[in-house]
Design a protein around this motif. Sequence first.
Motif, short mmCIF file in Angstrom:
data_model
loop_
_atom_site.label_atom_id
_atom_site.label_comp_id
_atom_site.label_asym_id
_atom_site.label_seq_id
_atom_site.Cartn_x
_atom_site.Cartn_y
_atom_site.Cartn_z
N LEU A 74 0.82 -1.21 0.00
CA LEU A 74 0.00 0.00 0.00
C LEU A 74 0.86 1.26 0.00
CD1 LEU A 74 -2.87 -1.07 2.41
CD2 LEU A 74 -2.94 -0.85 -0.07
N ILE A 77 0.78 1.79 -3.55
CA ILE A 77 -0.54 1.97 -4.15
C ILE A 77 -1.14 3.32 -3.82
CG2 ILE A 77 -2.91 1.11 -4.11
CD1 ILE A 77 -1.75 -1.71 -3.87
N PHE A 78 -1.02 3.77 -2.57
CA PHE A 78 -1.61 5.05 -2.18
C PHE A 78 -1.05 6.22 -2.99
CE2 PHE A 78 -2.75 3.35 2.30
CZ PHE A 78 -3.97 2.90 1.84
N LEU A 191 -6.22 -2.73 -8.75
CA LEU A 191 -6.16 -2.92 -7.29
C LEU A 191 -6.64 -4.33 -6.92
CD1 LEU A 191 -5.55 -1.43 -4.63
CD2 LEU A 191 -7.94 -0.72 -4.58
N LEU A 196 -2.70 -8.05 -4.06
CA LEU A 196 -2.80 -7.54 -2.69
C LEU A 196 -3.76 -8.37 -1.86
CD1 LEU A 196 -2.09 -5.27 -0.65
CD2 LEU A 196 -4.05 -4.00 -1.56
#
Length: 263
Positions: A74, A77-78, A191, A196
């Motif tokens: 993450l 990803i963020f 996503l 993930l």
Amino acid sequence: MTTTPATPATPAIPATRAISAARTTATAGRVLRQLRHDPRSIALMLLVPVLMLTLLRYVFDGSPRTFDSIGASLLGIFPLITMFLVTSIATLRERTSGTLERLLAMPLGKGDLIAGYALAFGAVAVVQSLLATGLALWLLGLDVVGSPWLLLLVALLDALLGTALGLFVSAFAASEFQAVQFMPAVIFPQLLLCGLFAARNTMQPALEAVSDVLPMSYAVDGMTQVLTHTDMTADFVRDAVIVAACALLVLALGAATLRRRTP
């Protein structure tokens, strides 16, 4: 009989121009000056990833190993998501306001414009990645086996990929609302399929094949390599190169599809 002298024709602007370092840096400087007067965008890019990581850390307060296993992913990803949102909206705003049309009427090519935006938002991405990585490692206690610099590298590449995707999709949106609507189409499938939530090799074969061509899959794989290996592995190099190549490819597509204004 007197004749009126013919008005000289205005020279046509070349359809394509070689990218100029001077024009690119001038464009980047203009974008950064505009961002300086937009505190909401700055907060979205710099603070939201930090706040989301902090929230995630305390959601898994009783299970630090869970935070370690997904926190690194993450971390990449963020920034990708926030840079995608801000870049797509900012570029669209340039076009709908007529600024883009005026700029392209000057000796400024599409390549200069896209490269300038990428350079400006890339500078912001460096700051964003430094803040998020530093917070995760030294304040939130994210435990990774590999080098923090490799973690930072992948986070930066992910942010640059988000910038490239935002520049690309802005060409197909007619309003800021439409730009935001591209997020479910462009970001959410990646996503869900990036590994993930479930290992990609355990997915239905068709979905695994789709995940193999999505850049976010390699961003997550790169973070996993840093999480589990002390040294830089060949798989990490492959993942980083693929993410960087995807960012460059999408930037080239963004330059090719960039429109002067929204009809």
